[in-house]
Enzyme design. Structure first.
Site, PDB file in Angstrom:
ATOM      1  N   CYS A  73      11.997  56.737  28.672  1.00 14.97           N
ATOM      2  CA  CYS A  73      12.355  56.454  30.059  1.00 14.97           C
ATOM      3  C   CYS A  73      13.198  57.589  30.686  1.00 14.97           C
ATOM      4  CB  CYS A  73      13.047  55.103  30.117  1.00 14.97           C
ATOM      5  SG  CYS A  73      12.717  54.235  31.628  1.00 14.97           S
TER       6      CYS A  73
ATOM      7  N   HIS B  46      10.424  51.130  26.818  1.00 10.29           N
ATOM      8  CA  HIS B  46      11.554  51.010  25.886  1.00 10.29           C
ATOM      9  C   HIS B  46      11.160  50.320  24.574  1.00 10.29           C
ATOM     10  CE1 HIS B  46      14.889  52.120  28.634  1.00 10.29           C
ATOM     11  NE2 HIS B  46      14.023  51.764  29.555  1.00 10.29           N
TER      12      HIS B  46
ATOM     13  N   GLU C 230      12.710  50.339  21.876  1.00  6.81           N
ATOM     14  CA  GLU C 230      13.914  49.863  21.173  1.00  6.81           C
ATOM     15  C   GLU C 230      14.311  48.461  21.625  1.00  6.81           C
ATOM     16  OE1 GLU C 230      13.826  51.831  23.699  1.00  6.81           O
ATOM     17  OE2 GLU C 230      15.593  51.555  24.982  1.00  6.81           O
TER      18      GLU C 230
END
Ligand code: GLN
Length: 191
Positions: free
Chosen positions: A78, A168, A170
């Protein structure tokens, strides 16, 4: 394997957890000396303008750019992807410019700013991709590999040592992309 996670701003904790879950040792990068000894680096999401400024102020910018140019594996998500992009479509500021792509910041309209989509990312099917005011990639140089697209726009790319994602990984529990990145790091260390 020692992985640096840029920790000046943004969503770095979740990356640290993901990497540690996979057995990597993590080092937070907050000042230039922290770059010493790392085998790979993660550039997290957050606010790219702020991150770019902080990298300059902290003197991390030039050495980091050099390391990436010299082949240090990098996983950028990002805002991190925006930091790497050679060109930004709707911003006059560019940052590290090590990845030959053109990126549009905040590319999804206000209503669609944040969304989740099951994507095929390279060899991984059904990857839960979480977008938060994310960019998309408008243009890639011929030797950049597009790993995933949304509505005809690239949202994940790989170029030599650099993996760039508009979403994302994560923030999901799916660790396949982090594992892929660690494999890339391990592969470089063994050569
Ligand atoms: N909108 C942010 C930027 O332009 C990126 C958002 C994110 O990292 N989740 O820098």
């Amino acid at each position: 394997m020692l992985i640096g996670v840029l920790a000046v701003q943004g969503a770095f904790i979740e990356h640290e957890k993901a990497l540690e879950e996979l057995g990597a040792t993590v080092k937070e990068i907050r000042q230039v000396d922290d770059l010493e000894g790392i085998d790979g680096i993660v550039l997290p999401g957050g606010e790219s303008t702020v991150q770019g400024k902080l990298l300059k102020q902290l003197g991390i910018f030039d050495p980091l750019q050099q390391l990436i140019q010299n082949g240090l594996p990098v996983l950028a998500t990002c805002a991190g992807l925006i930091l790497l992009a050679e060109e930004l479509l709707n911003d006059t500021r560019t940052h590290l410019r090590t990845l030959p792509i053109t990126v549009k910041r905040n590319a999804y309209g206000r209503q669609l700013a944040s969304f989740q989509s099951q994507l095929t990312v390279g060899n991984f099917t059904d990857f839960p991709a979480i977008f938060i005011r994310g960019p998309y990639i408008e243009k890639v140089a011929p030797d950049v590999k597009v790993l995933a697209t949304v509505d005809d726009h690239a949202v994940a790319v790989e170029y030599k040592n650099q993996i760039g994602l508009a979403f994302h990984p994560e923030l999901s529990q799916d660790r396949r992309i982090h594992r892929y990145f660690l494999d890339k790091v391990a592969n470089r260390l063994s050569h």
